[in-house]
Design a protein around this motif. Structure first.
Motif, PDB file in Angstrom:
ATOM      1  N   SER A  70       0.869  -1.371  -0.105  1.00 37.21           N
ATOM      2  CA  SER A  70       0.121  -0.051   0.062  1.00 37.21           C
ATOM      3  C   SER A  70       0.903   1.294  -0.006  1.00 37.21           C
ATOM      4  O   SER A  70       2.044   1.437   0.733  1.00 37.21           O
ATOM      5  CB  SER A  70      -0.844  -0.172   1.281  1.00 37.21           C
ATOM      6  N   GLY A 117      -0.130   4.290   1.159  1.00 38.17           N
ATOM      7  CA  GLY A 117      -0.876   5.369   1.742  1.00 38.17           C
ATOM      8  C   GLY A 117      -0.030   6.313   2.516  1.00 38.17           C
ATOM      9  O   GLY A 117       1.253   6.292   2.566  1.00 38.17           O
ATOM     10  N   GLU A 160      -7.283   7.067   7.299  1.00 41.24           N
ATOM     11  CA  GLU A 160      -6.846   6.292   6.183  1.00 41.24           C
ATOM     12  C   GLU A 160      -7.164   4.801   6.240  1.00 41.24           C
ATOM     13  O   GLU A 160      -6.932   4.101   7.056  1.00 41.24           O
ATOM     14  CB  GLU A 160      -5.265   6.637   6.111  1.00 41.24           C
ATOM     15  N   CYS A 198      -7.455   0.980   4.290  1.00 37.20           N
ATOM     16  CA  CYS A 198      -6.740   0.057   3.123  1.00 37.20           C
ATOM     17  C   CYS A 198      -7.547  -1.363   3.184  1.00 37.20           C
ATOM     18  O   CYS A 198      -7.838  -1.710   4.295  1.00 37.20           O
ATOM     19  CB  CYS A 198      -5.313   0.082   3.257  1.00 37.20           C
TER      20      CYS A 198
END
Length: 241
Positions: free
Chosen positions: A2, A4, A117, A119
């Motif tokens: 990821s 992020g 955030e 995911c």
């Protein structure tokens, strides 16, 4: 992985090497890319099936954290080894010095104005792999047939020289080509000697069988002749009396 702004997550797929009636685990690596304390929380669509440790925690600045996801032992295999379970990992900035004990559900509430955030992680089942074969299974084009082992331990279909040649070509560098050729030549010579010895032994065995048959035949004929002679003698003696 990821990408992020707060955490890097690796991998994005939770791969379980599926086996019936056995707990299976896999791991996630969370990397804090910031200079702030980052709190995280892991959710799943099937909480009774999985155990996540830790399911909440804090990743310190420029640090990493390992999360272990364990799937409980399963009694049945899913159709086509497909799994619809999913995970959600949430992360948010928190005050410096925050610990796992300080984490609350309110921290991950977007409606309260927190920048969270998220995911999504999918679950993948993988069939257990078989151990690799120690013998090369084909040529560079992949068209060579496999050799098999007979009851007496000999290799059929692929001789020792071919195996050695494939091994040398695959594993040795150009600087060892002379040594590889010498090894192949020696193996070819040993193979030819073994074939000659095998043929010689077969001939000797056949000769022994023939001599044994002749020996048994000679003994049987001698017994027959002896019985006939005894019969003649007995008959002669009966007539005399």
């Amino acid at each position: 992985m990821s990408t992020g702004d707060l955490l890097s997550i690796e991998p994005l797929e939770l791969k379980f090497f599926f086996e019936l009636k056995k707990q299976i685990s896999c791991s996630l690596i969370l990397s804090n890319k910031t200079d702030s304390y980052i709190a995280f929380k892991v959710k799943t669509t099937n909480p009774k099936k999985y155990c996540v440790r830790p399911n909440t925690g804090v990743v310190m600045p420029q640090s990493t954290c390992d999360v272990i996801v364990t799937m409980q032992a399963q009694k049945d295999a899913p159709a086509d080894m497909q799994c619809k379970d999913k995970f959600l990992l949430q992360s948010v900035k928190v005050d410096d010095g925050t610990t796992a004990k300080d984490i609350t559900a309110e921290m991950f509430n977007k409606e309260a104005g927190h920048v969270v955030e998220e995911c999504k992680l999918r679950v993948v089942y993988v069939s257990p792999t078989q151990p690799p074969s120690p013998v090369p299974e084909g040529s560079e084009e992949g068209s060579s047939p496999r050799g098999s082992v007979s009851d007496n331990g000999n290799v059929s279909g692929v001789d020792s020289a071919a195996v050695a040649r494939a091994f040398v070509e695959r594993h040795e560098g150009p600087e060892k080509s002379a040594e590889g050729k010498a090894l192949i030549s020696r193996l070819v010579e040993e193979k030819n000697n073994a074939i000659q010895q095998n043929n010689k032994l077969c001939q000797e065995l056949d000769l022994l069988r023939r001599e044994s048959n002749k020996s048994r035949g000679g003994v049987s004929m001698a017994i027959v002749i002896l019985i006939v002679l005894l019969g003649i003698i007995m008959g002669y003696l009966m007539k005399k009396t």
